[in-house]
Design a protein around this motif. Structure first.
Motif, PDB file in Angstrom:
ATOM      1  N   VAL A  29      21.936 -53.990 132.509  1.00  0.00           N
ATOM      2  CA  VAL A  29      23.294 -54.452 133.059  1.00  0.00           C
ATOM      3  C   VAL A  29      22.938 -55.665 133.487  1.00  0.00           C
ATOM      4  CG1 VAL A  29      25.156 -54.365 134.872  1.00  0.00           C
ATOM      5  CG2 VAL A  29      24.176 -52.217 133.704  1.00  0.00           C
ATOM      6  N   SER A  30      23.446 -56.725 132.811  1.00  0.00           N
ATOM      7  CA  SER A  30      22.906 -58.355 133.086  1.00  0.00           C
ATOM      8  C   SER A  30      22.863 -58.583 134.402  1.00  0.00           C
ATOM      9  CB  SER A  30      23.784 -59.259 132.166  1.00  0.00           C
ATOM     10  OG  SER A  30      23.723 -58.920 130.643  1.00  0.00           O
ATOM     11  N   SER A  31      24.072 -58.309 135.236  1.00  0.00           N
ATOM     12  CA  SER A  31      23.913 -58.615 136.394  1.00  0.00           C
ATOM     13  C   SER A  31      22.939 -58.206 137.576  1.00  0.00           C
ATOM     14  CB  SER A  31      25.399 -58.479 137.117  1.00  0.00           C
ATOM     15  OG  SER A  31      25.648 -57.294 137.082  1.00  0.00           O
ATOM     16  N   GLU A  32      22.374 -57.222 136.955  1.00  0.00           N
ATOM     17  CA  GLU A  32      21.532 -56.452 137.943  1.00  0.00           C
ATOM     18  C   GLU A  32      19.989 -56.772 137.434  1.00  0.00           C
ATOM     19  OE1 GLU A  32      22.364 -52.153 137.467  1.00  0.00           O
ATOM     20  OE2 GLU A  32      24.583 -52.617 138.172  1.00  0.00           O
ATOM     21  N   LEU A  33      19.774 -57.483 136.704  1.00  0.00           N
ATOM     22  CA  LEU A  33      18.364 -57.951 136.183  1.00  0.00           C
ATOM     23  C   LEU A  33      17.766 -58.992 137.049  1.00  0.00           C
ATOM     24  CD1 LEU A  33      16.336 -57.510 133.946  1.00  0.00           C
ATOM     25  CD2 LEU A  33      17.518 -59.221 132.692  1.00  0.00           C
ATOM     26  N   ASP A  34      16.933 -58.322 138.233  1.00  0.00           N
ATOM     27  CA  ASP A  34      16.388 -59.092 139.046  1.00  0.00           C
ATOM     28  C   ASP A  34      15.322 -58.993 139.354  1.00  0.00           C
ATOM     29  OD1 ASP A  34      16.321 -56.856 140.254  1.00  0.00           O
ATOM     30  OD2 ASP A  34      17.684 -57.116 142.083  1.00  0.00           O
ATOM     31  N   GLY A  35      14.371 -58.415 138.388  1.00  0.00           N
ATOM     32  CA  GLY A  35      12.870 -57.897 138.341  1.00  0.00           C
ATOM     33  C   GLY A  35      12.397 -57.150 139.444  1.00  0.00           C
ATOM     34  N   LYS A  36      13.490 -56.216 139.800  1.00  0.00           N
ATOM     35  CA  LYS A  36      13.403 -55.034 140.906  1.00  0.00           C
ATOM     36  C   LYS A  36      13.707 -53.843 140.190  1.00  0.00           C
ATOM     37  CE  LYS A  36      13.676 -57.618 145.062  1.00  0.00           C
ATOM     38  NZ  LYS A  36      14.537 -57.905 146.390  1.00  0.00           N
ATOM     39  N   PRO A  37      13.197 -52.749 140.240  1.00  0.00           N
ATOM     40  CA  PRO A  37      13.476 -51.293 139.898  1.00  0.00           C
ATOM     41  C   PRO A  37      15.104 -51.155 139.929  1.00  0.00           C
ATOM     42  CG  PRO A  37      11.600 -50.973 141.165  1.00  0.00           C
ATOM     43  CD  PRO A  37      12.127 -52.554 141.443  1.00  0.00           C
ATOM     44  N   GLY A  38      15.695 -50.733 138.823  1.00  0.00           N
ATOM     45  CA  GLY A  38      17.190 -50.461 138.965  1.00  0.00           C
ATOM     46  C   GLY A  38      17.676 -49.709 137.722  1.00  0.00           C
ATOM     47  N   ARG A  39      18.966 -49.740 137.221  1.00  0.00           N
ATOM     48  CA  ARG A  39      19.303 -48.799 136.236  1.00  0.00           C
ATOM     49  C   ARG A  39      19.165 -49.472 134.924  1.00  0.00           C
ATOM     50  NH1 ARG A  39      25.495 -47.841 137.824  1.00  0.00           N
ATOM     51  NH2 ARG A  39      25.505 -50.220 137.835  1.00  0.00           N
ATOM     52  N   GLY A  40      18.909 -48.800 134.089  1.00  0.00           N
ATOM     53  CA  GLY A  40      18.718 -49.292 132.549  1.00  0.00           C
ATOM     54  C   GLY A  40      19.345 -48.089 131.579  1.00  0.00           C
ATOM     55  N   LEU A  41      19.659 -48.710 130.512  1.00  0.00           N
ATOM     56  CA  LEU A  41      20.333 -47.915 129.435  1.00  0.00           C
ATOM     57  C   LEU A  41      19.279 -47.819 128.266  1.00  0.00           C
ATOM     58  CD1 LEU A  41      23.494 -49.882 129.606  1.00  0.00           C
ATOM     59  CD2 LEU A  41      22.848 -47.905 130.903  1.00  0.00           C
ATOM     60  N   ALA A  42      19.189 -46.907 127.480  1.00  0.00           N
ATOM     61  CA  ALA A  42      18.441 -46.441 126.277  1.00  0.00           C
ATOM     62  C   ALA A  42      19.487 -46.316 125.033  1.00  0.00           C
ATOM     63  CB  ALA A  42      17.408 -45.410 126.243  1.00  0.00           C
ATOM     64  N   PRO A 124      33.966 -51.626 137.664  1.00  0.00           N
ATOM     65  CA  PRO A 124      34.634 -52.558 136.728  1.00  0.00           C
ATOM     66  C   PRO A 124      33.880 -52.660 135.530  1.00  0.00           C
ATOM     67  CG  PRO A 124      33.484 -53.481 138.693  1.00  0.00           C
ATOM     68  CD  PRO A 124      33.537 -52.410 138.965  1.00  0.00           C
ATOM     69  N   GLU A 125      34.167 -53.145 134.657  1.00  0.00           N
ATOM     70  CA  GLU A 125      33.535 -53.565 133.224  1.00  0.00           C
ATOM     71  C   GLU A 125      32.324 -54.413 133.583  1.00  0.00           C
ATOM     72  OE1 GLU A 125      34.771 -54.264 128.860  1.00  0.00           O
ATOM     73  OE2 GLU A 125      35.066 -56.375 129.896  1.00  0.00           O
ATOM     74  N   LYS A 126      31.143 -54.490 133.000  1.00  0.00           N
ATOM     75  CA  LYS A 126      30.103 -55.326 133.538  1.00  0.00           C
ATOM     76  C   LYS A 126      29.371 -55.738 132.178  1.00  0.00           C
ATOM     77  CE  LYS A 126      29.161 -53.521 137.977  1.00  0.00           C
ATOM     78  NZ  LYS A 126      28.255 -52.647 138.818  1.00  0.00           N
ATOM     79  N   ALA A 127      28.841 -56.772 131.910  1.00  0.00           N
ATOM     80  CA  ALA A 127      28.115 -57.130 130.711  1.00  0.00           C
ATOM     81  C   ALA A 127      26.565 -56.694 130.714  1.00  0.00           C
ATOM     82  CB  ALA A 127      27.958 -58.587 130.803  1.00  0.00           C
ATOM     83  N   ILE A 128      26.344 -56.201 129.607  1.00  0.00           N
ATOM     84  CA  ILE A 128      25.104 -55.543 129.248  1.00  0.00           C
ATOM     85  C   ILE A 128      24.361 -56.210 127.981  1.00  0.00           C
ATOM     86  CG2 ILE A 128      25.612 -53.011 130.017  1.00  0.00           C
ATOM     87  CD1 ILE A 128      26.295 -52.328 127.145  1.00  0.00           C
ATOM     88  N   SER A 129      23.084 -56.235 128.069  1.00  0.00           N
ATOM     89  CA  SER A 129      22.001 -56.858 126.784  1.00  0.00           C
ATOM     90  C   SER A 129      21.099 -56.229 126.568  1.00  0.00           C
ATOM     91  CB  SER A 129      21.956 -58.213 127.484  1.00  0.00           C
ATOM     92  OG  SER A 129      21.363 -58.363 128.493  1.00  0.00           O
ATOM     93  N   ARG A 130      20.614 -56.320 125.469  1.00  0.00           N
ATOM     94  CA  ARG A 130      19.258 -55.995 125.039  1.00  0.00           C
ATOM     95  C   ARG A 130      18.315 -56.474 125.923  1.00  0.00           C
ATOM     96  NH1 ARG A 130      16.534 -54.267 120.201  1.00  0.00           N
ATOM     97  NH2 ARG A 130      14.477 -53.616 121.146  1.00  0.00           N
ATOM     98  N   PHE A 131      17.410 -55.929 126.586  1.00  0.00           N
ATOM     99  CA  PHE A 131      16.269 -56.278 127.459  1.00  0.00           C
ATOM    100  C   PHE A 131      15.169 -56.749 126.520  1.00  0.00           C
ATOM    101  CE2 PHE A 131      12.964 -55.389 130.828  1.00  0.00           C
ATOM    102  CZ  PHE A 131      12.987 -56.583 131.379  1.00  0.00           C
ATOM    103  N   ASN A 132      14.744 -58.028 126.395  1.00  0.00           N
ATOM    104  CA  ASN A 132      13.754 -58.498 125.892  1.00  0.00           C
ATOM    105  C   ASN A 132      12.656 -59.048 126.743  1.00  0.00           C
ATOM    106  OD1 ASN A 132      12.131 -60.075 124.146  1.00  0.00           O
ATOM    107  ND2 ASN A 132      13.590 -61.706 123.350  1.00  0.00           N
ATOM    108  N   PHE A 133      11.477 -58.014 126.707  1.00  0.00           N
ATOM    109  CA  PHE A 133      10.441 -58.406 127.554  1.00  0.00           C
ATOM    110  C   PHE A 133       9.167 -58.819 126.967  1.00  0.00           C
ATOM    111  CE2 PHE A 133      10.835 -53.970 126.956  1.00  0.00           C
ATOM    112  CZ  PHE A 133       9.882 -53.700 126.401  1.00  0.00           C
ATOM    113  N   GLY A 134       9.245 -58.856 125.658  1.00  0.00           N
ATOM    114  CA  GLY A 134       7.805 -59.136 124.947  1.00  0.00           C
ATOM    115  C   GLY A 134       7.877 -60.666 124.261  1.00  0.00           C
ATOM    116  N   TYR A 135       9.271 -61.224 123.974  1.00  0.00           N
ATOM    117  CA  TYR A 135       9.273 -62.542 123.335  1.00  0.00           C
ATOM    118  C   TYR A 135       9.870 -63.564 123.731  1.00  0.00           C
ATOM    119  CZ  TYR A 135       7.572 -59.714 119.278  1.00  0.00           C
ATOM    120  OH  TYR A 135       6.822 -58.781 118.535  1.00  0.00           O
ATOM    121  N   PRO A 136       9.328 -64.514 124.564  1.00  0.00           N
ATOM    122  CA  PRO A 136       9.989 -65.500 125.098  1.00  0.00           C
ATOM    123  C   PRO A 136      10.622 -66.469 123.914  1.00  0.00           C
ATOM    124  CG  PRO A 136       7.556 -66.030 125.220  1.00  0.00           C
ATOM    125  CD  PRO A 136       7.830 -64.760 124.680  1.00  0.00           C
ATOM    126  N   PHE A 137      11.499 -67.189 124.671  1.00  0.00           N
ATOM    127  CA  PHE A 137      12.273 -68.255 123.971  1.00  0.00           C
ATOM    128  C   PHE A 137      11.339 -69.525 123.697  1.00  0.00           C
ATOM    129  CE2 PHE A 137      15.471 -71.623 122.612  1.00  0.00           C
ATOM    130  CZ  PHE A 137      16.293 -70.845 121.759  1.00  0.00           C
TER     131      PHE A 137
END
Length: 281
Positions: A29-42, A124-137
């Motif tokens: 969940v994009s808004s929950e991506l803060d570097g701390k343990p949280g929810r995730g989707l596979a 409410p509806e929330k944005a989600i995104s594929r988590f990219n942890f190995g390839y920086p821009f």
């Protein structure tokens, strides 16, 4: 001429207007991506079957997980969010988990292979995104073996290329990475109308532009458009990383070890020209 290349960038950023399968892997969940343990989707999609496993928490703080599965159509899916309990734990004997209730319906709609929205029960509806942890821009993330396949009025076209050498940044990017023969190069665009995407150009040994590619990607898969130099005709593009920067294959075996050639003087010029102006009508 600029209108075509700008339109391509806008189409990519808005999500392609065709059906696609969301990339398999870890989503957040994009808004929950803060570097701390949280929810995730596979998430995984095979044919038209969508499966999502979600790790989350009870109101007590205890961890739990859910499973949702359904048929995906028109980039959307609705599925019951089922909770499970009583399964095997570390060091236990044979145990089978059992359904422990239906939390409600989860609704997904995807805007690209790596972005979308989810509506979870009671939220409410929330944005989600594929988590990219190995390839920086960054330029080093483009090193590897790639397959680029496009389809359209020019027919079905495919290029397989090994990107190996960082030739340094152009005026719009952060590092042009070229093939060993110096005739194919790609770069992350960081300024101008194409910022946020990857731009590639293919030239021949005489320095003439053969084709350009514009796409966004996450981890090993991407989507975008390709264009032929003579007409500027856009084709839908599918991109796949076949080997990572360390040379490890991502699913296919390839032959490596081509000799590295010097940079072709036209490669950088064509990439900068396409980035700035696109194709002439």
């Amino acid at each position: 001429m600029l209108k075509k290349i700008v339109a391509t960038a806008l189409l990519i950023s808005a999500g392609l207007a065709h059906a696609f399968a969301p990339q398999a892997g870890t989503w957040v969940v994009s808004s929950e991506l803060d570097g701390k343990p949280g929810r995730g989707l596979a998430i995984d999609v095979q044919n038209d079957t969508f499966v999502m496993q979600m790790y989350a928490y009870e109101s007590s703080g205890q961890p739990t997980f859910y499973l949702a599965s359904g048929k995906i159509a028109n980039n959307q899916v609705s599925a019951a969010l089922i909770r499970y309990s009583g399964g095997r734990y570390l060091g236990s004997g044979a145990l089978s988990g059992k359904e422990a209730g239906n939390a409600g319906t989860a609704n997904f709609r995807f805007t690209s292979g790596t972005t979308g929205f989810v509506t979870l029960p009671g939220e409410p509806e929330k944005a989600i995104s594929r988590f990219n942890f190995g390839y920086p821009f960054a330029a080093p993330s483009l090193v590897g073996v790639w397959s680029l396949t496009s389809i359209g009025t020019d027919g079905l076209l495919s290029d397989a290329v090994q990107l190996a050498t960082n030739l340094g940044p152009t005026s719009t990017g952060n590092g042009l990475v070229a093939s060993p023969d110096g005739l194919f190069g790609c770069e992350h665009q960081i300024s101008g109308n194409l910022a946020g995407s990857v731009l590639c150009v293919k030239i021949n040994s005489q320095g003439q532009l053969q084709r350009s590619y514009l796409f966004t990607y996450s981890v090993n898969d991407g989507e975008g458009y390709s264009m032929r130099s003579s007409s500027g005709t856009q084709q839908m593009l599918s991109v796949r990383r076949l080997a990572n920067p360390q040379g490890t294959g991502t699913g296919l075996v390839y032959k490596a070890g081509e000799p590295v050639a010097a940079e072709h003087p036209a490669l950088r010029a064509h990439l900068s020209d396409v980035a700035a102006h696109g194709f002439a009508d």
